[in-house]
Design a protein around this motif. Sequence first.
Motif, short mmCIF file in Angstrom:
data_model
loop_
_atom_site.label_atom_id
_atom_site.label_comp_id
_atom_site.label_asym_id
_atom_site.label_seq_id
_atom_site.Cartn_x
_atom_site.Cartn_y
_atom_site.Cartn_z
N GLY A 1 0.80 -1.21 0.00
CA GLY A 1 0.00 0.00 0.00
C GLY A 1 0.84 1.26 0.00
O GLY A 1 0.32 2.35 0.24
N LEU A 2 2.13 1.12 -0.26
CA LEU A 2 3.06 2.26 -0.23
C LEU A 2 2.93 3.03 1.09
O LEU A 2 2.90 4.25 1.12
N ARG A 3 2.86 2.26 2.18
CA ARG A 3 2.68 2.89 3.50
C ARG A 3 4.02 3.01 4.21
O ARG A 3 4.84 2.08 4.15
N PRO A 4 4.24 4.11 4.90
CA PRO A 4 5.49 4.24 5.65
C PRO A 4 5.56 3.23 6.79
O PRO A 4 4.54 2.85 7.38
N VAL A 5 6.78 2.79 7.10
CA VAL A 5 6.96 1.77 8.13
C VAL A 5 8.26 2.06 8.87
O VAL A 5 9.23 2.54 8.29
N SER A 6 8.26 1.82 10.17
CA SER A 6 9.49 1.85 10.96
C SER A 6 9.66 0.48 11.58
O SER A 6 8.69 -0.14 12.04
N LEU A 7 10.90 -0.01 11.57
CA LEU A 7 11.19 -1.37 12.03
C LEU A 7 12.37 -1.32 12.99
O LEU A 7 13.47 -0.92 12.60
N GLU A 8 12.13 -1.71 14.22
CA GLU A 8 13.23 -1.84 15.19
C GLU A 8 13.40 -3.33 15.42
O GLU A 8 12.58 -3.99 16.06
N LEU A 9 14.50 -3.88 14.85
CA LEU A 9 14.62 -5.33 14.72
C LEU A 9 15.76 -5.89 15.55
O LEU A 9 16.16 -5.30 16.55
N GLY A 10 16.28 -7.01 15.12
CA GLY A 10 17.26 -7.73 15.92
C GLY A 10 18.64 -7.11 15.93
O GLY A 10 18.90 -6.10 15.28
N GLY A 11 19.52 -7.72 16.69
CA GLY A 11 20.89 -7.25 16.78
C GLY A 11 21.84 -8.37 17.13
O GLY A 11 21.45 -9.40 17.69
N LYS A 12 23.09 -8.17 16.80
CA LYS A 12 24.18 -9.07 17.20
C LYS A 12 25.35 -8.16 17.56
O LYS A 12 26.41 -8.19 16.95
N SER A 13 25.12 -7.34 18.57
CA SER A 13 25.98 -6.21 18.86
C SER A 13 27.32 -6.63 19.43
O SER A 13 27.42 -7.59 20.21
N ALA A 14 28.34 -5.87 19.05
CA ALA A 14 29.71 -6.14 19.49
C ALA A 14 30.13 -5.16 20.57
O ALA A 14 29.88 -3.96 20.46
N ASN A 15 30.78 -5.67 21.61
CA ASN A 15 31.46 -4.86 22.60
C ASN A 15 32.95 -5.05 22.37
O ASN A 15 33.47 -6.16 22.51
N VAL A 16 33.65 -3.98 22.00
CA VAL A 16 35.06 -4.06 21.63
C VAL A 16 35.91 -3.55 22.79
O VAL A 16 35.81 -2.37 23.17
N VAL A 17 36.74 -4.42 23.35
CA VAL A 17 37.56 -4.08 24.52
C VAL A 17 39.02 -4.01 24.09
O VAL A 17 39.61 -5.04 23.69
N PHE A 18 39.61 -2.82 24.16
CA PHE A 18 41.02 -2.65 23.83
C PHE A 18 41.88 -2.82 25.07
O PHE A 18 41.41 -2.69 26.21
N GLY A 19 43.15 -3.10 24.84
CA GLY A 19 44.06 -3.40 25.94
C GLY A 19 44.28 -2.26 26.90
O GLY A 19 44.64 -2.49 28.07
N ASP A 20 44.05 -1.03 26.47
CA ASP A 20 44.27 0.12 27.35
C ASP A 20 43.01 0.51 28.12
O ASP A 20 42.99 1.52 28.83
N ALA A 21 41.94 -0.28 28.00
CA ALA A 21 40.68 0.06 28.69
C ALA A 21 40.81 -0.15 30.19
O ALA A 21 41.70 -0.87 30.67
N ASP A 22 39.92 0.50 30.94
CA ASP A 22 39.75 0.19 32.35
C ASP A 22 39.05 -1.17 32.40
O ASP A 22 37.84 -1.26 32.21
N LEU A 23 39.83 -2.22 32.60
CA LEU A 23 39.29 -3.57 32.43
C LEU A 23 38.21 -3.92 33.44
O LEU A 23 37.27 -4.66 33.13
N GLU A 24 38.31 -3.41 34.65
CA GLU A 24 37.27 -3.68 35.63
C GLU A 24 35.94 -3.13 35.16
O GLU A 24 34.90 -3.80 35.23
N GLN A 25 35.96 -1.88 34.66
CA GLN A 25 34.74 -1.28 34.14
C GLN A 25 34.27 -1.98 32.87
O GLN A 25 33.07 -2.19 32.67
N ALA A 26 35.21 -2.36 32.03
CA ALA A 26 34.85 -3.01 30.77
C ALA A 26 34.17 -4.35 31.02
O ALA A 26 33.16 -4.68 30.39
N VAL A 27 34.71 -5.13 31.95
CA VAL A 27 34.11 -6.43 32.26
C VAL A 27 32.72 -6.24 32.85
O VAL A 27 31.76 -6.94 32.46
N ARG A 28 32.59 -5.30 33.76
CA ARG A 28 31.28 -5.05 34.37
C ARG A 28 30.27 -4.60 33.31
O ARG A 28 29.14 -5.09 33.25
#
Length: 499
Positions: free
Chosen positions: A241-268
Amino acid sequence: MSDEDVGPGCFINGRLTPGNGAVLDVRSPWNGELVDRISTASATDVARAVSAAEEAFLDWREAPTPRRVAVLTALAALLDDHAQELAVLQVRENGKALNVRNAQRYGDHLRYSAHLLQMPSGYVVEPPAGSMRVHTERVPIGVVACLTPWNSPINLLLWKLGPAIAMANTVVVKPSEVTPLSTLRLAELATKAGLPPGVLNVVSGDAAVGRALVEHPSVARIAFTGSSATGEQVAVAAARGLRPVSLELGGKSANVVFGDADLEQAVRGAANGAFGAAGQACMAGSRILVERSVYDEVLHGLVAAADAIRIGNPLDPSVDMGPIASAAQLQKIETMVDEAVAGGACVAAGGRREYVAELPEGFFYRPTVLTDVTPDSRIFHEEVFGPVVCVIPFESEDEAVRLANSTRYGLAAGVWTTDRRRSDRVASRLIAGTVWVNTYRKLAHNVPFGGMGMSGLGRENGPGCLDEFSEQKAVWVDLGSDVRDVSGLRRTGRAIHHE
């Protein structure tokens, strides 16, 4: 509860009403308790709800801004007053631990829509001719179909409902069959707040009910939150019907932890991002990418965090994680983890159902940490929607970005580093609608949220949320007295007379 004790499963034209579909038993996923039995909608009930919304739209679209603001504000206040009731009702439906609810913020979504509604929405355009005045304005679309999932039924409805009714649209909601009761209760509160009958309607039931709603020709716009597979089907229906649509769908999100991070905070933060709400969140950080130099330390911290999580009755404030929302979802999690292990992945924590002695019928699953997951495995690419995380090492920044972007999803991502230039650089390269730096899983009603790729279309929340539920109109006004003659009337000497 006897067979005669069947409650109404629809809310149409301002009142709860029985549906003509199947009877649905709503059961708590941690103890099997029958919370309620309701009569769901049939295709005829969907048509009645859409018709009620169409009729209500004729008046609601003319409602002045102060009236709409007053209704939104009144409903926000009622949600504040009933926040605990709604939170507990959702827990009884989907088992999400009460201590992770943010019920006190329900009303903020509506107050924000009311605030935006009072801001200038159009603008004046410099016309090409001096005798012209041109301005734009936002106008409502019509009947909006809102389809919501079971993991956060109230919040994810309010993201749609606030801007939709603020812009003078009317709404028909189809909640998940797992969590219809909280949505029906919200509709009752909306009427109490002064929302006119027919402006908000609810039809409960299974996928067939949702299909009947999105395919109804009088639905002018569709807003959907759920799986990518179902989102594709919704998009196809909207396209017809040529109708507008918004879609909030799935995810496979990445958390990237670098060696210089505050590791305690990063793990938490990574543990909270992966295991919060039992991993039943589209934004769950289900892939943790760790720089090789700190991989062992981060993995050890994640395993310790997973093992320390307390599982049990989600209404118990000392419990960190409740059950999986349904038997079908629990089976899916088990299948995906077993398949990953058969393909070479190793279980560093969890990897099994959890038996809670006092709740033997509960759908519990241990927080799970997997290692030795390869980028070509199913569990690396597909959403589990459960408390399962893959921990994967990387050697360089370029490899981290490549791995993070190696999925069809693009909902969210996290970056953990103390190097400001690196955080800016990596955040700009990640394909995701939201990127968190040195934090995770933060949302706000005034910040846009949505995905890229198979994670969806459009944005909810933020300053542009009203635009998603309105159309832009341009208005030209000729301030002169001589309309250019292109019709030949002047040449023929004919004149137009008004009776």
